[in-house]
Design an enzyme around this catalytic site. Sequence first.
Site, PDB file in Angstrom:
ATOM      1  N   SER A   1      52.853-107.373 -10.096  1.00 34.60           N
ATOM      2  CA  SER A   1      53.160-106.562 -11.249  1.00 34.60           C
ATOM      3  C   SER A   1      54.125-105.738 -10.993  1.00 34.60           C
ATOM      4  O   SER A   1      54.484-104.944  -9.970  1.00 34.60           O
ATOM      5  CB  SER A   1      51.732-105.352 -11.334  1.00 34.60           C
ATOM      6  OG  SER A   1      51.047-106.260 -12.173  1.00 34.60           O
TER       7      SER A   1
ATOM      8  N   ASP B   1      47.489-107.764 -15.791  1.00 40.80           N
ATOM      9  CA  ASP B   1      48.753-106.937 -16.247  1.00 40.80           C
ATOM     10  C   ASP B   1      49.233-106.967 -17.018  1.00 40.80           C
ATOM     11  O   ASP B   1      50.705-108.153 -16.580  1.00 40.80           O
ATOM     12  CB  ASP B   1      49.058-106.017 -14.731  1.00 40.80           C
ATOM     13  CG  ASP B   1      48.330-105.960 -13.611  1.00 40.80           C
ATOM     14  OD1 ASP B   1      46.854-106.075 -13.758  1.00 40.80           O
ATOM     15  OD2 ASP B   1      48.464-105.549 -12.689  1.00 40.80           O
TER      16      ASP B   1
END
Length: 480
Positions: free
Chosen positions: A107, A47
């Site tokens: 993330s 990510d």
Amino acid sequence: MDLPKEVRYRPYADWSDTEIETIQENVAKSPWHATYHIEPKTGLLNDPNGFSYFNGKFQLFYQNWPFGAAHGLKQWVHTESTDLVHFSETGITLEPDNANDSHGAYSGSAYQIGDKLFLFYTGNVRDENWVRNPLQIGAWMDKNGHIEKFKEVLIQQPQDVTEHFRDPQIFEYQNDFYAIVGAQNHEKQGFIKLYKAVDRDVYHWKFVGDLEFGGTGSEYMIECPNLVFVDGKPVLLYSPQGLDKVELSYDNIYPNTYKIYQSFDAEKPALLDGSPIFNLDYGFEAYATQGFNTPDGRALIVSWIGLPDVDYPTDKYDYQGAMSLVKELTLKNGKLYQYPVEAITSLRASEEIFVPKATTNNSYELELAFESDTLTELVLFADSRGRGLKITVDTQTGKITLDRSAAGKQYALDFGTSRSCTIDTGEIVEASIFIDKSIFEIFINKGEKVFTGRVFPTEQQTGIQINSGNPKGYYYNLNY
């Protein structure tokens, strides 16, 4: 790559210099390294994180396990840029070295507050029985790149969610700081929670409510929710895992989607008068898209060119994944467009009238126009037999199809080898095509539709071939 848990969660300090050098040497052997896309120096890139503007530069981290092409003990690796095209790794990392992120720095997002950059992310913590406790935590990064983590947990796991509670995105709205967090309830349905910083103090967050965004709950988890504003309209970007294909047709293991709204009620809380759900990308690999609004109001996004739970041909070289080009979002006639930032033209080293080529360096850009009421078949990464990535542009029926079944090393076959989208009929279609060794990004009509993906060509697959039709345009060699 399937590695045992003991390897994937081995502390960073336990890896010897010899082991790291062996990994680096293996990565260097790969024939598929990109030139102008961000790739990991070693290991897995997934990510995009902390995409923001700070200290006069654009900041972009990527999530990384540096010891192989697997999901393990994650860190954030920092890059910065002045033009959103040329990114440099700084050596700064957000490592899993704290009790609140002991099993991975997952993330999150970032926002400049005062003279520091606030990093807001999920700390992955597991107990001795491997039960996960997801914590939403924070850190400051100063102008010298020094990172100082908060001692306090900012948002604890609520009672109405499972262990799947992650990916906080901070944004400013009407002079307040808000954050949305992806979640799963105990009925295994995905939803989004909204929080507000008390008096703009990012050390203290209060729960506002579950965000109404027009979701049905057919997905079992919503990952990486991001809210950006385009011409004042809220646009929700999100990755709804397990979304019912009755709601949206998609072929990838997990979709990457968006909705456009007319307004945002932060108190209710709700996104109002939403569009249907749309695919953000029609290609094979685009996921976990992260966006933010720049200080001058532009909405920028970047995606992971990859997908969870998929093995890639680069795995055997101990690395996987790449970042997409940075794209700017615009609205035209109610449609969301995404197109690379203007500075991408700085990569053009030469310009030629487009003609088929037997050999290229597989690092180029095409600007092509396809006449109305025609059928064109174009092959990129073509070998002498015309085998490669086949692109069919049918302006008669209004359909564009990509077929990678003859393009190099095959993988992810369970999810098919072709992707397509519809276009308006009876009109000239433009395509901006970016090729980077093993990556393609194709923008139809300046970003009305987008195809992103990977192919892993053989040494002979370096050409451009036209099987039918007569597209006109330009070929640009690209130098990073």
